[in-house]
Design a protein around this motif. Structure first.
Motif, mmCIF file in Angstrom:
data_model
loop_
_atom_site.group_PDB
_atom_site.id
_atom_site.type_symbol
_atom_site.label_atom_id
_atom_site.label_comp_id
_atom_site.label_asym_id
_atom_site.label_seq_id
_atom_site.Cartn_x
_atom_site.Cartn_y
_atom_site.Cartn_z
ATOM 1 N N ALA A 298 0.823 -1.210 0.000
ATOM 2 C CA ALA A 298 0.000 0.000 0.000
ATOM 3 C C ALA A 298 0.858 1.262 0.000
ATOM 4 C CB ALA A 298 -0.931 -0.008 1.203
ATOM 5 N N ASP A 299 2.079 1.173 0.513
ATOM 6 C CA ASP A 299 2.945 2.357 0.584
ATOM 7 C C ASP A 299 3.819 2.543 -0.646
ATOM 8 O OD1 ASP A 299 4.462 0.193 1.141
ATOM 9 O OD2 ASP A 299 5.034 0.822 3.161
ATOM 10 N N GLY A 300 3.571 1.746 -1.706
ATOM 11 C CA GLY A 300 4.192 2.042 -2.992
ATOM 12 C C GLY A 300 5.427 1.235 -3.353
ATOM 13 N N PHE A 301 5.895 0.385 -2.436
ATOM 14 C CA PHE A 301 7.038 -0.466 -2.772
ATOM 15 C C PHE A 301 6.535 -1.747 -3.413
ATOM 16 C CE2 PHE A 301 10.294 -3.681 -1.997
ATOM 17 C CZ PHE A 301 11.426 -3.020 -2.446
ATOM 18 N N GLY A 302 7.073 -2.076 -4.589
ATOM 19 C CA GLY A 302 6.589 -3.249 -5.300
ATOM 20 C C GLY A 302 7.708 -4.077 -5.893
ATOM 21 N N ILE A 303 7.392 -5.336 -6.154
ATOM 22 C CA ILE A 303 8.315 -6.250 -6.819
ATOM 23 C C ILE A 303 7.553 -6.911 -7.965
ATOM 24 C CG2 ILE A 303 9.771 -8.294 -6.598
ATOM 25 C CD1 ILE A 303 10.038 -7.673 -3.603
ATOM 26 N N THR A 304 8.112 -6.825 -9.158
ATOM 27 C CA THR A 304 7.578 -7.543 -10.316
ATOM 28 C C THR A 304 8.686 -8.453 -10.827
ATOM 29 O OG1 THR A 304 6.064 -5.776 -10.957
ATOM 30 C CG2 THR A 304 6.732 -7.316 -12.684
ATOM 31 N N VAL A 305 8.362 -9.719 -11.017
ATOM 32 C CA VAL A 305 9.326 -10.661 -11.567
ATOM 33 C C VAL A 305 8.766 -11.188 -12.878
ATOM 34 C CG1 VAL A 305 10.774 -12.671 -11.132
ATOM 35 C CG2 VAL A 305 9.906 -11.336 -9.199
ATOM 36 N N SER A 306 9.506 -10.975 -13.962
ATOM 37 C CA SER A 306 9.113 -11.576 -15.235
ATOM 38 C C SER A 306 10.082 -12.708 -15.548
ATOM 39 C CB SER A 306 9.092 -10.541 -16.365
ATOM 40 O OG SER A 306 10.360 -9.978 -16.588
ATOM 41 N N TYR A 307 9.548 -13.735 -16.195
ATOM 42 C CA TYR A 307 10.319 -14.952 -16.463
ATOM 43 C C TYR A 307 10.425 -15.166 -17.966
ATOM 44 C CZ TYR A 307 9.886 -15.940 -11.500
ATOM 45 O OH TYR A 307 9.963 -15.857 -10.120
ATOM 46 N N TRP A 308 11.617 -15.591 -18.403
ATOM 47 C CA TRP A 308 11.957 -15.653 -19.829
ATOM 48 C C TRP A 308 12.749 -16.919 -20.126
ATOM 49 C CZ3 TRP A 308 10.020 -11.617 -22.716
ATOM 50 C CH2 TRP A 308 9.549 -10.519 -21.981
ATOM 51 N N GLU A 309 12.630 -17.361 -21.366
ATOM 52 C CA GLU A 309 13.347 -18.572 -21.774
ATOM 53 C C GLU A 309 14.848 -18.372 -21.854
ATOM 54 O OE1 GLU A 309 10.044 -20.753 -24.679
ATOM 55 O OE2 GLU A 309 11.894 -19.934 -25.528
ATOM 56 N N SER A 310 15.279 -17.171 -22.170
ATOM 57 C CA SER A 310 16.704 -16.953 -22.471
ATOM 58 C C SER A 310 17.074 -15.499 -22.229
ATOM 59 C CB SER A 310 16.979 -17.298 -23.936
ATOM 60 O OG SER A 310 16.286 -16.370 -24.772
#
Lengths: 114, 114
Positions: free
Chosen positions: A57-69
């Motif tokens: 809620a306070d604006g700190f975020g983590i996004t993890v994207s996953y890729w083949e290579s």
């Protein structure tokens, strides 16, 4: 968030881009629209495997994207619309971000028995 | 979250444990106390580099801990109190979790110019 929050991934190895960010709180509508558009674009990229994201809620975020290579990650980095949105984000949306590119070597999961 | 939300890490390579989880909503006090205690314990482990964490209001969260080596990750996995808390968490706190262990190969960051 439903089970849709979890990426369905193949067995390792694959690659992860861990993007940690602190939003500055400005332009929530523009940011949300761009985030949705970037997920839509990423899904259409060759080598995209999945994405998971959470933000406090306070604006700190983590996004993890996953890729083949790593080549798939570079191609996404160089995608013209993604590049333009990143440039816009640095000017307007983020108080700070950190990005780490990693090779996933093992994975495990858990769902309780019914 | 303040700048304290970001881990201060050395240059790669190092290792990341990406823990994505969906809370079942039960026992928020017990969960919060255990999360604080686990961070305190992890910080005292050899090879611990830092931790970042975010959780949506709807219970989906991502915690990434960073380590000098795979040996340090294994030692933390085998820590007796951590092992007991994980066992408790599987019974009482999580609707689902996924864990990925990765080798961070490159990193970059951004803070706006003042």
């Amino acid at each position: 968030m439903s089970e849709a929050g979890f990426a369905r991934l193949p067995s390792p190895p694959y690659y992860a881009v861990v993007f940690s960010s602190l939003r500055n709180g400005e332009d929530p509508e523009g940011y949300a629209a761009a985030a949705g558009r970037m997920l839509e674009l990423a899904r259409a990229q060759p080598g995209f495997l999945g994405m998971e994201s959470a933000r406090d809620a306070d604006g700190f975020g983590i996004t993890v994207s996953y890729w083949e290579s790593e080549a798939a990650i570079r191609a996404w980095r160089d995608h013209a619309e993604h590049t333009e949105v990143r440039r816009h984000g640095r000017r307007h949306w983020y108080a700070h971000y950190e990005l780490r590119v990693a090779r996933v070597e093992r994975a495990s999961g858990f769902v309780p028995a019914p």
